[in-house]
Design a protein around this motif. Structure first.
Motif, PDB file in Angstrom:
ATOM      1  N   THR A  33       0.829  -1.206   0.000  1.00  0.00           N
ATOM      2  CA  THR A  33       0.000   0.000   0.000  1.00  0.00           C
ATOM      3  C   THR A  33       0.868   1.262   0.000  1.00  0.00           C
ATOM      4  OG1 THR A  33      -0.141  -0.108   2.407  1.00  0.00           O
ATOM      5  CG2 THR A  33      -1.944  -1.102   1.155  1.00  0.00           C
ATOM      6  N   GLU A  34       2.087   1.137  -0.506  1.00  0.00           N
ATOM      7  CA  GLU A  34       2.991   2.294  -0.536  1.00  0.00           C
ATOM      8  C   GLU A  34       2.493   3.387  -1.463  1.00  0.00           C
ATOM      9  OE1 GLU A  34       7.065   1.387  -1.282  1.00  0.00           O
ATOM     10  OE2 GLU A  34       7.041  -0.308   0.100  1.00  0.00           O
ATOM     11  N   GLY A  35       2.190   3.040  -2.711  1.00  0.00           N
ATOM     12  CA  GLY A  35       1.773   4.033  -3.687  1.00  0.00           C
ATOM     13  C   GLY A  35       0.274   4.281  -3.665  1.00  0.00           C
ATOM     14  N   TYR A  36      -0.494   3.224  -3.497  1.00  0.00           N
ATOM     15  CA  TYR A  36      -1.953   3.305  -3.548  1.00  0.00           C
ATOM     16  C   TYR A  36      -2.531   2.516  -2.378  1.00  0.00           C
ATOM     17  CZ  TYR A  36      -0.885   4.547  -8.373  1.00  0.00           C
ATOM     18  OH  TYR A  36      -0.383   5.146  -9.488  1.00  0.00           O
ATOM     19  N   THR A  37      -3.664   2.958  -1.916  1.00  0.00           N
ATOM     20  CA  THR A  37      -4.306   2.202  -0.842  1.00  0.00           C
ATOM     21  C   THR A  37      -5.000   0.967  -1.383  1.00  0.00           C
ATOM     22  OG1 THR A  37      -6.271   3.582  -1.025  1.00  0.00           O
ATOM     23  CG2 THR A  37      -4.646   4.204   0.635  1.00  0.00           C
ATOM     24  N   ALA A  38      -5.542   1.078  -2.598  1.00  0.00           N
ATOM     25  CA  ALA A  38      -6.203  -0.073  -3.206  1.00  0.00           C
ATOM     26  C   ALA A  38      -6.141   0.051  -4.724  1.00  0.00           C
ATOM     27  CB  ALA A  38      -7.650  -0.153  -2.757  1.00  0.00           C
ATOM     28  N   THR A  39      -6.050  -1.076  -5.387  1.00  0.00           N
ATOM     29  CA  THR A  39      -6.101  -1.138  -6.845  1.00  0.00           C
ATOM     30  C   THR A  39      -7.113  -2.206  -7.226  1.00  0.00           C
ATOM     31  OG1 THR A  39      -4.370  -2.813  -6.995  1.00  0.00           O
ATOM     32  CG2 THR A  39      -3.660  -0.502  -7.034  1.00  0.00           C
ATOM     33  N   ILE A  40      -7.391  -2.332  -8.529  1.00  0.00           N
ATOM     34  CA  ILE A  40      -8.346  -3.378  -8.909  1.00  0.00           C
ATOM     35  C   ILE A  40      -7.765  -4.760  -8.659  1.00  0.00           C
ATOM     36  CG2 ILE A  40      -9.575  -1.957 -10.576  1.00  0.00           C
ATOM     37  CD1 ILE A  40      -8.121  -3.462 -12.790  1.00  0.00           C
ATOM     38  N   VAL A  41      -6.449  -4.877  -8.691  1.00  0.00           N
ATOM     39  CA  VAL A  41      -5.826  -6.170  -8.406  1.00  0.00           C
ATOM     40  C   VAL A  41      -6.060  -6.553  -6.951  1.00  0.00           C
ATOM     41  CG1 VAL A  41      -3.640  -7.408  -8.307  1.00  0.00           C
ATOM     42  CG2 VAL A  41      -4.112  -5.873 -10.206  1.00  0.00           C
ATOM     43  N   SER A  42      -5.929  -5.592  -6.049  1.00  0.00           N
ATOM     44  CA  SER A  42      -6.136  -5.907  -4.633  1.00  0.00           C
ATOM     45  C   SER A  42      -7.618  -6.001  -4.285  1.00  0.00           C
ATOM     46  CB  SER A  42      -5.442  -4.877  -3.748  1.00  0.00           C
ATOM     47  OG  SER A  42      -5.988  -3.592  -3.952  1.00  0.00           O
ATOM     48  N   GLU A  43      -8.463  -5.180  -4.907  1.00  0.00           N
ATOM     49  CA  GLU A  43      -9.896  -5.226  -4.596  1.00  0.00           C
ATOM     50  C   GLU A  43     -10.551  -6.506  -5.077  1.00  0.00           C
ATOM     51  OE1 GLU A  43     -12.294  -1.882  -5.599  1.00  0.00           O
ATOM     52  OE2 GLU A  43     -10.781  -0.457  -4.931  1.00  0.00           O
ATOM     53  N   TRP A  44     -10.186  -6.940  -6.277  1.00  0.00           N
ATOM     54  CA  TRP A  44     -10.827  -8.131  -6.854  1.00  0.00           C
ATOM     55  C   TRP A  44      -9.930  -9.359  -6.767  1.00  0.00           C
ATOM     56  CZ3 TRP A  44     -12.170  -4.799 -11.651  1.00  0.00           C
ATOM     57  CH2 TRP A  44     -13.196  -3.914 -11.318  1.00  0.00           C
ATOM     58  N   ASP A  45      -8.799  -9.244  -6.067  1.00  0.00           N
ATOM     59  CA  ASP A  45      -7.874 -10.349  -5.832  1.00  0.00           C
ATOM     60  C   ASP A  45      -7.485 -11.051  -7.137  1.00  0.00           C
ATOM     61  OD1 ASP A  45      -6.274 -11.838  -4.157  1.00  0.00           O
ATOM     62  OD2 ASP A  45      -7.774 -13.411  -3.903  1.00  0.00           O
ATOM     63  N   LEU A  46      -6.878 -10.295  -8.039  1.00  0.00           N
ATOM     64  CA  LEU A  46      -6.535 -10.807  -9.363  1.00  0.00           C
ATOM     65  C   LEU A  46      -5.145 -11.431  -9.403  1.00  0.00           C
ATOM     66  CD1 LEU A  46      -7.970  -7.926 -11.566  1.00  0.00           C
ATOM     67  CD2 LEU A  46      -9.032 -10.101 -10.989  1.00  0.00           C
ATOM     68  N   VAL A  47      -4.821 -12.201  -8.400  1.00  0.00           N
ATOM     69  CA  VAL A  47      -3.552 -12.915  -8.346  1.00  0.00           C
ATOM     70  C   VAL A  47      -3.839 -14.376  -8.050  1.00  0.00           C
ATOM     71  CG1 VAL A  47      -2.170 -10.921  -7.642  1.00  0.00           C
ATOM     72  CG2 VAL A  47      -3.260 -12.319  -5.911  1.00  0.00           C
ATOM     73  N   CYS A  48      -2.813 -15.179  -8.121  1.00  0.00           N
ATOM     74  CA  CYS A  48      -2.875 -16.615  -7.835  1.00  0.00           C
ATOM     75  C   CYS A  48      -3.919 -17.300  -8.709  1.00  0.00           C
ATOM     76  CB  CYS A  48      -3.122 -16.854  -6.347  1.00  0.00           C
ATOM     77  SG  CYS A  48      -1.807 -16.192  -5.305  1.00  0.00           S
ATOM     78  N   ASP A  49      -4.955 -17.837  -8.094  1.00  0.00           N
ATOM     79  CA  ASP A  49      -5.963 -18.586  -8.852  1.00  0.00           C
ATOM     80  C   ASP A  49      -6.804 -17.692  -9.755  1.00  0.00           C
ATOM     81  OD1 ASP A  49      -5.127 -20.919  -7.680  1.00  0.00           O
ATOM     82  OD2 ASP A  49      -6.630 -20.881  -6.091  1.00  0.00           O
TER      83      ASP A  49
END
Length: 148
Positions: A33-49
């Motif tokens: 959360t250094e640059g942004y508090t939230a992104t679409i990757v973190s909000e919609w969990d677009l990592v891993c599975d």
């Protein structure tokens, strides 16, 4: 016998090659959360599975471009080029604004496909305008080629 046929060399070579194996997300994911508090990757969990969703949404944009390429000519013939062009411009103006406020990944993907639907006619119009202005005004044609 070459140096690479030696059993020890085979073992070293197999360990030296990078592998395409993907490491599974065993511990979940933590986002910076250094640059942004939230992104679409973190909000919609677009990592891993869910990492497949990112290229899939881009593919839906190009599906929209494909559908737009099929229907824009017919719509232009039926309703005229100007109304279809201006409706395309409205679609390309409104869709990204709504897409920026998407509350779900599905909404984002649908709007991405709609954005692609309007993009083809936009591109096609400017391609024809380049041809038109190249004959009427070479300076304006040069401007279009540099800035558009």
């Amino acid at each position: 016998m070459t140096p690479f046929d030696h059993p020890q060399a085979k073992g070293l070579l197999s360990r030296a090659r990078p592998s395409n194996d993907t490491e599974q997300c065993l511990d979940g994911s933590a986002f910076s959360t250094e640059g942004y508090t939230a992104t679409i990757v973190s909000e919609w969990d677009l990592v891993c599975d869910n990492a497949w969703k990112v290229p899939f949404s881009t593919s839906l944009f190009f599906v929209g471009v494909l559908i737009g390429s099929f229907i824009s000519g017919d719509l232009s013939d039926r309703f005229g080029r100007r109304p279809v062009f201006f409706s395309t411009m409205a679609l390309l103006t409104v869709t990204p604004l709504i897409q920026a406020t998407s509350v779900s990944w599905i909404m984002f993907c649908i709007l991405n496909a709609l954005r692609g639907l309007g993009y083809f006619n936009y591109f096609n119009y400017f391609k024809h305008m380049h041809f038109y202005w190249s004959q009427k005004s070479p300076c304006l044609y040069l401007f279009f080629n540099i800035f558009l």
